[in-house]
Design a protein around this motif. Structure first.
Motif, mmCIF file in Angstrom:
data_model
loop_
_atom_site.group_PDB
_atom_site.id
_atom_site.type_symbol
_atom_site.label_atom_id
_atom_site.label_comp_id
_atom_site.label_asym_id
_atom_site.label_seq_id
_atom_site.Cartn_x
_atom_site.Cartn_y
_atom_site.Cartn_z
ATOM 1 N N ILE A 1 -7.164 3.092 4.676
ATOM 2 C CA ILE A 1 -8.083 2.764 3.586
ATOM 3 C C ILE A 1 -8.723 4.032 3.019
ATOM 4 O O ILE A 1 -8.835 4.201 1.795
ATOM 5 N N ALA A 2 -9.144 4.950 3.908
ATOM 6 C CA ALA A 2 -9.777 6.188 3.448
ATOM 7 C C ALA A 2 -8.819 7.013 2.595
ATOM 8 O O ALA A 2 -9.226 7.597 1.578
ATOM 9 N N CYS A 3 -7.550 7.074 2.989
ATOM 10 C CA CYS A 3 -6.561 7.826 2.210
ATOM 11 C C CYS A 3 -6.349 7.210 0.839
ATOM 12 O O CYS A 3 -6.149 7.938 -0.157
ATOM 13 N N LYS A 4 -6.386 5.891 0.752
ATOM 14 C CA LYS A 4 -6.201 5.249 -0.551
ATOM 15 C C LYS A 4 -7.407 5.477 -1.458
ATOM 16 O O LYS A 4 -7.250 5.666 -2.668
ATOM 17 N N VAL A 5 -8.612 5.479 -0.880
ATOM 18 C CA VAL A 5 -9.795 5.815 -1.684
ATOM 19 C C VAL A 5 -9.704 7.254 -2.179
ATOM 20 O O VAL A 5 -10.015 7.556 -3.337
ATOM 21 N N ALA A 6 -9.249 8.155 -1.284
ATOM 22 C CA ALA A 6 -9.063 9.550 -1.687
ATOM 23 C C ALA A 6 -8.046 9.667 -2.816
ATOM 24 O O ALA A 6 -8.174 10.536 -3.694
ATOM 25 N N GLU A 7 -7.042 8.788 -2.810
ATOM 26 C CA GLU A 7 -6.029 8.814 -3.865
ATOM 27 C C GLU A 7 -6.637 8.514 -5.230
ATOM 28 O O GLU A 7 -6.233 9.091 -6.246
ATOM 29 N N ILE A 8 -7.631 7.612 -5.264
ATOM 30 C CA ILE A 8 -8.316 7.307 -6.524
ATOM 31 C C ILE A 8 -9.044 8.550 -7.037
ATOM 32 O O ILE A 8 -8.975 8.896 -8.227
ATOM 33 N N VAL A 9 -9.749 9.231 -6.126
ATOM 34 C CA VAL A 9 -10.470 10.454 -6.508
ATOM 35 C C VAL A 9 -9.499 11.516 -7.019
ATOM 36 O O VAL A 9 -9.753 12.178 -8.037
ATOM 37 N N CYS B 1 -1.923 6.394 -13.164
ATOM 38 C CA CYS B 1 -2.051 6.808 -11.756
ATOM 39 C C CYS B 1 -3.301 6.210 -11.106
ATOM 40 O O CYS B 1 -3.270 5.791 -9.948
ATOM 41 N N ILE B 2 -4.402 6.163 -11.854
ATOM 42 C CA ILE B 2 -5.644 5.593 -11.313
ATOM 43 C C ILE B 2 -5.462 4.110 -11.026
ATOM 44 O O ILE B 2 -5.874 3.602 -9.973
ATOM 45 N N ALA B 3 -4.830 3.383 -11.960
ATOM 46 C CA ALA B 3 -4.608 1.943 -11.764
ATOM 47 C C ALA B 3 -3.752 1.681 -10.531
ATOM 48 O O ALA B 3 -4.033 0.769 -9.739
ATOM 49 N N ILE B 4 -2.718 2.498 -10.357
ATOM 50 C CA ILE B 4 -1.845 2.341 -9.187
ATOM 51 C C ILE B 4 -2.618 2.604 -7.901
ATOM 52 O O ILE B 4 -2.474 1.883 -6.907
ATOM 53 N N ALA B 5 -3.465 3.645 -7.900
ATOM 54 C CA ALA B 5 -4.259 3.962 -6.712
ATOM 55 C C ALA B 5 -5.230 2.826 -6.373
ATOM 56 O O ALA B 5 -5.446 2.517 -5.194
ATOM 57 N N VAL B 6 -5.798 2.202 -7.387
ATOM 58 C CA VAL B 6 -6.717 1.079 -7.151
ATOM 59 C C VAL B 6 -5.972 -0.111 -6.549
ATOM 60 O O VAL B 6 -6.447 -0.756 -5.602
ATOM 61 N N ILE B 7 -4.779 -0.404 -7.083
ATOM 62 C CA ILE B 7 -3.978 -1.508 -6.539
ATOM 63 C C ILE B 7 -3.652 -1.244 -5.070
ATOM 64 O O ILE B 7 -3.764 -2.126 -4.214
ATOM 65 N N GLY B 8 -3.236 -0.009 -4.756
ATOM 66 C CA GLY B 8 -2.916 0.337 -3.376
ATOM 67 C C GLY B 8 -4.121 0.240 -2.461
ATOM 68 O O GLY B 8 -3.996 -0.155 -1.294
ATOM 69 N N THR C 1 0.826 -1.214 0.000
ATOM 70 C CA THR C 1 0.000 0.000 0.000
ATOM 71 C C THR C 1 0.852 1.252 0.000
ATOM 72 O O THR C 1 0.653 2.170 -0.809
ATOM 73 N N GLN C 2 1.827 1.321 0.923
ATOM 74 C CA GLN C 2 2.637 2.534 1.002
ATOM 75 C C GLN C 2 3.589 2.658 -0.184
ATOM 76 O O GLN C 2 3.917 3.765 -0.600
ATOM 77 N N PHE C 3 4.045 1.516 -0.753
ATOM 78 C CA PHE C 3 4.927 1.572 -1.919
ATOM 79 C C PHE C 3 4.235 2.264 -3.088
ATOM 80 O O PHE C 3 4.774 3.205 -3.687
ATOM 81 N N TRP C 4 3.017 1.815 -3.415
ATOM 82 C CA TRP C 4 2.327 2.391 -4.553
ATOM 83 C C TRP C 4 1.877 3.816 -4.277
ATOM 84 O O TRP C 4 1.780 4.629 -5.199
ATOM 85 N N GLY C 5 1.609 4.143 -2.994
ATOM 86 C CA GLY C 5 1.286 5.522 -2.655
ATOM 87 C C GLY C 5 2.464 6.452 -2.909
ATOM 88 O O GLY C 5 2.312 7.527 -3.507
ATOM 89 N N ALA C 6 3.652 6.053 -2.445
ATOM 90 C CA ALA C 6 4.853 6.865 -2.675
ATOM 91 C C ALA C 6 5.185 6.937 -4.168
ATOM 92 O O ALA C 6 5.632 7.978 -4.666
#
Length: 479
Positions: free
Chosen positions: A118-126, A214-221, A54-59
């Motif tokens: 989890i909330a931060c990763k959903v926000a990343e998709i948006v 970027c969207i695909a990466i956010a979904v994976i994370g 999760t943190q890898f794909w976020g960074a």
């Protein structure tokens, strides 16, 4: 320091522990945690790997988008013959960490850190969807707005990311866990920045298409974040105060009473101050002083990132279930020596010439092979510099996770992020000053490496705290 312990049972049935030092009384509320079930070994723990992925794909996403915006700024400046707005973009990315890290720490202690992750990763998709719209406009302002939103999301994510590790792992697994987390973070930074160039080259006139990536990466994370196990709320009902946006009163009291913790926090900030100067310094040193091409200069920075990753992994394995401050000393001396060597390379002389290197760089693969002794030495020394930096930073990270009371870990990580980013912002101001002074006095920029060595030298000479053995107790897990 001696502490007085008082136990009380509150109306919710929660057992609370009040710890007060004999001098400068203050109260710390902390749940008495007992192991609820046996945890798997660290490297067989799906929850740990879920957090790592999760943190890898976020960074990765952060640095991919940030680099795309920086390249957009540079390209716009060249085509329109206007001022370069890269400094503005870097400021937009940095300031939310200063303003919102404290708030992120408050949320991390008041709510479940897993929920925040989890909330931060959903926000990343948006935010990735908004990035697509921003790129589609072709204007800088929408891109900067999205960049600010992305860094705000990262500022909220950071305290939960590091604060959840001591809640879901045994204390004596934290050195190795942090080694892996730090290694994958720096790899994500390297690959994210490098990928931006390839993605932009693939879609030179349609950058909005890069948002699919970027969207695909956010979904994976986001999917991997659901692997993270549930942990109890550290401090339910923690009230919000305006001081929460900076360093809250409880954390200030803790830092004043625990000088060891304060020293670790300040030294961590000095480390990021030095690192914030080294990154742009390497770029100017490579292009302006060694006359290297952009691709070769980028590879010099990548060598430093590879070294950091290796150092982080070794630091985790060498800690032997304790906070090993000997690694901090070794790392500090290694950083000082490498910075002096980098300054020496600047004195030794530039590369063979711009034209020769431009011809060699017609192939990307050719740029991986150094053309002369100065480039060989610079890559080797920067790899070692990164390695010693990895040894230096991991024990500090573990100490900041394990030493605070459980009810304050999130806010302490938020304070750490805040202080570190203050160091990074100051590094940008100092770097501008160094550039002005060196240009005015006609000094080579390699002199700045020597100045940074002098900044790190007092830490190497004076900072030698004793190691701390970490307990093998498992944290309490939520059902």
């Amino acid at each position: 320091m001696l502490f007085r312990r008082e136990y009380q049972l509150d109306v919710s049935g929660e057992l609370r522990l009040n710890i007060a030092p004999q001098q400068g009384l203050y109260a710390v509320t902390e749940m008495e945690l007992t192991p609820s079930k046996e945890l798997p070994p660290l490297y067989h723990d799906s929850s740990f790997w879920g957090m790592t992925v999760t943190q890898f794909w976020g960074a990765f996403n952060d640095n991919l988008y940030k680099q795309l915006v920086l390249l957009f700024c540079a390209q716009q400046a060249l085509q329109a013959q206007t001022s370069d707005q890269q400094g503005t973009a870097l400021a937009v990315f940095a300031l939310p960490f200063v303003f919102f890290s404290g708030l992120g720490g408050w949320y991390a202690d008041r709510h479940s850190k897993r929920t925040i992750v989890i909330a931060c990763k959903v926000a990343e998709i948006v935010i990735a969807l908004l990035a697509m719209a921003a790129f589609f406009t072709g204007h800088l302002l929408p891109l900067l707005v999205v960049l600010g939103l992305l860094s705000t999301q990262s500022a909220m994510f950071g305290p939960a990311k590091y604060g959840i590790l001591p809640e879901m792992l045994r204390d004596d697994d934290l050195p190795q866990a942090n080694g892996v987390i730090q290694m994958t973070t720096f790899l994500a930074i390297i690959f994210g920045m490098a990928s931006a160039g390839f993605v932009k080259q693939a879609f030179p006139d349609a950058l909005w298409k890069t948002s699919y990536f970027c969207i695909a990466i956010a979904v994976i994370g986001t999917i991997s974040s659901f692997w993270v196990r549930r942990t109890p709320v550290a401090h339910p009902g923690l009230p919000f105060r305006w001081s929460t946006l900076g360093v809250n009163a409880e954390t200030r009291t803790l830092l004043m009473q625990d000088r060891r913790l304060l020293s670790v926090l300040l030294i961590s900030s000095v480390f990021w101050f030095v690192g914030g100067i080294i990154q742009p310094l390497v770029n100017i040193f490579g292009i302006g002083q060694l006359h290297l091409s952009v691709s070769r200069t980028s590879l010099m920075a990548a060598c430093m990132g590879v070294g950091i990753s290796l150092g982080c992994v070794l630091a985790g394995r060498a800690s032997h279930k304790r906070v090993n401050f000997k690694l901090v000393t070794i790392g500090a001396w290694g950083i000082v020596a490498c910075l002096i060597l980098m300054s020496g390379i600047g004195w030794w002389g530039p590369a063979d010439g711009v034209e020769t290197l431009k011809e060699a760089d017609t192939s990307l693969w050719n740029s991986f092979i150094p053309q002369n002794g100065a480039e060989w030495m610079a890559r080797s020394v920067l790899t070692l510099l990164g390695f010693f930096a990895g040894l230096f930073v991991v024990p500090l990270q573990v100490e900041l996770q394990t030493r605070p009371p459980k009810s304050q870990k999130g806010r302490m990580i938020g304070t750490m992020n805040l202080i570190n980013w203050v160091g990074i912002v100051l590094s940008a101001l100092f770097f501008g000053t160094f550039t002005t002074v060196c240009n005015a006095l006609h000094w080579p920029m390699s002199h700045v490496f020597l100045f940074l060595a002098l900044v790190m030298l007092p830490i190497a000479v004076l900072y030698h705290p004793k190691d701390e053995v970490l307990a093998h107790s498992a944290p309490e897990l939520s059902n």
